[in-house]
Write a protein that holds these residues in place. Structure first.
Motif, PDB file in Angstrom:
ATOM      1  N   LEU A 216       6.850  -5.791   4.018  1.00 28.05           N
ATOM      2  CA  LEU A 216       6.523  -5.425   2.647  1.00 28.05           C
ATOM      3  C   LEU A 216       5.244  -4.612   2.690  1.00 28.05           C
ATOM      4  CD1 LEU A 216       6.788  -5.599  -0.465  1.00 28.05           C
ATOM      5  CD2 LEU A 216       5.429  -7.715  -0.343  1.00 28.05           C
ATOM      6  N   LEU A 217       5.293  -3.393   2.172  1.00 24.99           N
ATOM      7  CA  LEU A 217       4.136  -2.508   2.155  1.00 24.99           C
ATOM      8  C   LEU A 217       3.763  -2.225   0.710  1.00 24.99           C
ATOM      9  CD1 LEU A 217       5.303   0.080   4.860  1.00 24.99           C
ATOM     10  CD2 LEU A 217       4.078  -2.078   5.213  1.00 24.99           C
ATOM     11  N   LEU A 218       2.562  -2.657   0.309  1.00 18.63           N
ATOM     12  CA  LEU A 218       2.045  -2.399  -1.029  1.00 18.63           C
ATOM     13  C   LEU A 218       0.920  -1.374  -0.943  1.00 18.63           C
ATOM     14  CD1 LEU A 218       1.762  -6.002  -2.577  1.00 18.63           C
ATOM     15  CD2 LEU A 218       3.734  -4.448  -2.588  1.00 18.63           C
ATOM     16  N   HIS A 219       0.887  -0.471  -1.914  1.00 19.22           N
ATOM     17  CA  HIS A 219      -0.154   0.555  -1.938  1.00 19.22           C
ATOM     18  C   HIS A 219      -0.438   0.899  -3.390  1.00 19.22           C
ATOM     19  CE1 HIS A 219      -1.720   3.109   1.525  1.00 19.22           C
ATOM     20  NE2 HIS A 219      -2.515   3.431   0.507  1.00 19.22           N
ATOM     21  N   ASP A 223      -5.180   5.110  -4.801  1.00 16.93           N
ATOM     22  CA  ASP A 223      -5.933   4.964  -3.551  1.00 16.93           C
ATOM     23  C   ASP A 223      -6.330   6.339  -3.027  1.00 16.93           C
ATOM     24  OD1 ASP A 223      -6.894   4.367  -0.991  1.00 16.93           O
ATOM     25  OD2 ASP A 223      -5.475   2.720  -0.728  1.00 16.93           O
ATOM     26  N   ASP A 224      -7.626   6.626  -3.032  1.00 18.23           N
ATOM     27  CA  ASP A 224      -8.108   7.896  -2.495  1.00 18.23           C
ATOM     28  C   ASP A 224      -8.869   7.697  -1.187  1.00 18.23           C
ATOM     29  OD1 ASP A 224     -10.385   6.716  -3.504  1.00 18.23           O
ATOM     30  OD2 ASP A 224     -10.892   8.343  -4.881  1.00 18.23           O
ATOM     31  N   VAL A 225      -8.718   6.529  -0.588  1.00 21.81           N
ATOM     32  CA  VAL A 225      -9.299   6.253   0.726  1.00 21.81           C
ATOM     33  C   VAL A 225      -8.205   6.337   1.792  1.00 21.81           C
ATOM     34  CG1 VAL A 225     -10.539   4.585   2.142  1.00 21.81           C
ATOM     35  CG2 VAL A 225     -11.099   4.821  -0.284  1.00 21.81           C
ATOM     36  N   VAL A 226      -7.152   5.571   1.618  1.00 23.25           N
ATOM     37  CA  VAL A 226      -5.941   5.676   2.440  1.00 23.25           C
ATOM     38  C   VAL A 226      -4.816   6.059   1.482  1.00 23.25           C
ATOM     39  CG1 VAL A 226      -4.349   4.486   3.987  1.00 23.25           C
ATOM     40  CG2 VAL A 226      -6.787   3.910   4.038  1.00 23.25           C
ATOM     41  N   VAL A 249       4.630   1.147  -4.504  1.00 24.10           N
ATOM     42  CA  VAL A 249       3.399   1.833  -4.899  1.00 24.10           C
ATOM     43  C   VAL A 249       3.056   1.347  -6.302  1.00 24.10           C
ATOM     44  CG1 VAL A 249       2.280   4.044  -5.300  1.00 24.10           C
ATOM     45  CG2 VAL A 249       3.929   3.810  -3.439  1.00 24.10           C
ATOM     46  N   LEU A 250       1.979   0.594  -6.410  1.00 26.48           N
ATOM     47  CA  LEU A 250       1.650  -0.085  -7.659  1.00 26.48           C
ATOM     48  C   LEU A 250       0.788   0.817  -8.544  1.00 26.48           C
ATOM     49  CD1 LEU A 250       0.816  -3.677  -6.348  1.00 26.48           C
ATOM     50  CD2 LEU A 250       3.030  -2.686  -6.973  1.00 26.48           C
ATOM     51  N   PRO A 251       1.153   0.950  -9.809  1.00 27.80           N
ATOM     52  CA  PRO A 251       0.374   1.808 -10.709  1.00 27.80           C
ATOM     53  C   PRO A 251      -0.996   1.215 -11.019  1.00 27.80           C
ATOM     54  CG  PRO A 251       2.083   0.638 -11.928  1.00 27.80           C
ATOM     55  CD  PRO A 251       2.327   0.357 -10.470  1.00 27.80           C
ATOM     56  N   ARG A 252      -1.963   2.126 -11.157  1.00 33.53           N
ATOM     57  CA  ARG A 252      -3.327   1.789 -11.593  1.00 33.53           C
ATOM     58  C   ARG A 252      -4.061   0.885 -10.603  1.00 33.53           C
ATOM     59  NH1 ARG A 252       0.064   1.418 -15.678  1.00 33.53           N
ATOM     60  NH2 ARG A 252       0.137  -0.847 -15.558  1.00 33.53           N
ATOM     61  N   GLU A 253      -3.631   0.885  -9.340  1.00 32.12           N
ATOM     62  CA  GLU A 253      -4.351   0.138  -8.297  1.00 32.12           C
ATOM     63  C   GLU A 253      -4.933   1.123  -7.287  1.00 32.12           C
ATOM     64  OE1 GLU A 253      -4.867  -2.889  -8.823  1.00 32.12           O
ATOM     65  OE2 GLU A 253      -3.218  -3.499 -10.133  1.00 32.12           O
ATOM     66  N   ASP A 254      -6.072   0.744  -6.715  1.00 36.80           N
ATOM     67  CA  ASP A 254      -6.720   1.593  -5.719  1.00 36.80           C
ATOM     68  C   ASP A 254      -6.943   0.801  -4.431  1.00 36.80           C
ATOM     69  OD1 ASP A 254      -8.992   0.008  -6.159  1.00 36.80           O
ATOM     70  OD2 ASP A 254      -9.943   1.483  -7.469  1.00 36.80           O
ATOM     71  N   HIS A 255      -7.763   1.338  -3.535  1.00 39.71           N
ATOM     72  CA  HIS A 255      -7.912   0.709  -2.223  1.00 39.71           C
ATOM     73  C   HIS A 255      -8.585  -0.650  -2.313  1.00 39.71           C
ATOM     74  CE1 HIS A 255      -7.586   1.142   2.114  1.00 39.71           C
ATOM     75  NE2 HIS A 255      -8.805   0.638   2.243  1.00 39.71           N
ATOM     76  N   GLY A 256      -9.469  -0.814  -3.288  1.00 35.33           N
ATOM     77  CA  GLY A 256     -10.171  -2.085  -3.429  1.00 35.33           C
ATOM     78  C   GLY A 256      -9.444  -3.098  -4.261  1.00 35.33           C
TER      79      GLY A 256
END
Length: 283
Positions: A216-219, A223-226, A249-256
């Motif tokens: 399972l790959l979540l992103h 995300d502007d880091v990876v 690919v989850l909306p409104r989420e970033d690397h942190g």
């Protein structure tokens, strides 16, 4: 919770400058005094179990922090671990060694495998039989978790518990193709490491190995880091290699924010519920 750890899209020229920021992304203020007490699974390396109540079997999820291969502080994973335990999952954030400890590959992967062995043993000590032995990693921890699962036969660590084989992986915002993240990933190797060493530690090039392992790959789409393309590319390579690979690919989420309990707990728990079959035999 730290979010927006870097303002710019990473390129070869700026990834090095982002490396220390990546280390900060998974660090944070988390719960202390897990039940049972935190302990060392290898000398100087701590594990922090979160035990679900009133279960006799559960998935065992060992949680590997990011840190751009320079550090690996798991405090920021504690809220997610607590949320997993509330959902019936045995969850255990761990410390592994990194470049700040003057180690290079394969040591961080060996630490991940020893942590998984400890997670299985600790769960059994608590009267919980592992249903699945799962590695979950954030950022560079996702890279190391994927490598430990795909290339497990490359490693022979000396652990304090019997070795086990990882049989599922959850990756959160991982840089799975280290050729595309070379400035930061260079700290994983000795100076002068050759192409074969880099390729051996590159999950996207090993995606055809151990096809029985689901991923399972979540992103986060912010995300502007990876960038999310790391997960979509790796997911495609895994499926081509015969794996069951789910990419979200989850909306409104970033690397942190991708490893926050609010973002990750429910999709990961649902995915674990959908997995069939027993945990892998001990190796």
């Amino acid at each position: 919770m730290l979010t927006g750890c870097a303002p710019a899209t990473p390129t070869a020229a700026v990834v090095g400058a982002l490396a220390l920021l990546l280390g900060a992304c998974t660090a944070g203020s988390g719960a202390e005094g897990a039940d049972p007490a935190s302990h060392e699974y290898r000398p100087g390396l701590s594990a922090h179990p979160h035990v679900p109540a009133d279960v006799t079997s559960a998935p065992v999820v060992v949680m590997v922090p990011g840190g751009s291969w320079r550090s690996a502080e798991p405090a920021g994973l504690e809220p997610l671990a607590e949320a997993f335990a509330d959902r019936g999952v045995f969850a255990m954030p761990v410390v592994i060694r990194a470049a700040q400890d003057d180690v290079v590959h394969p040591t961080p992967v060996e630490d991940v495998l020893c942590a998984l062995a400890d997670g299985a043993a600790t769960a059994r000590d608590e009267g919980i039989e592992p249903e699945r032995l799962v590695l979950l990693g954030h950022s560079s921890g996702a890279h190391l978790s994927a490598l430990a699962a795909l290339a497990v036969d490359d490693y022979a660590p000396r652990c304090e518990d019997p070795l086990v084989v990882p049989d599922a992986v959850v990756g959160l915002a991982g840089p799975y193709d280290i050729r595309r993240f070379a400035d930061a990933a260079s700290v994983l190797f000795e100076d002068g490491a050759d192409r074969d060493q880099w390729d051996a530690a590159n999950p996207v090039l090993r995606a055809g190995e151990r096809p029985e392992v689901p991923f399972l790959l979540l992103h986060g789409d912010l995300d502007d880091v990876v960038p999310p393309s790391f997960s979509t590319q790796f997911g495609a390579a895994l499926r081509a290699g015969g794996h069951a690979a789910t990419v979200q690919v989850l909306p409104r989420e970033d690397h942190g924010s991708i490893y926050s309990a609010e973002a990750a707990a429910e999709p990961v728990a649902q995915w674990l519920d959908g997995l069939d079959g027993p945990a892998s035999d001990e190796g």
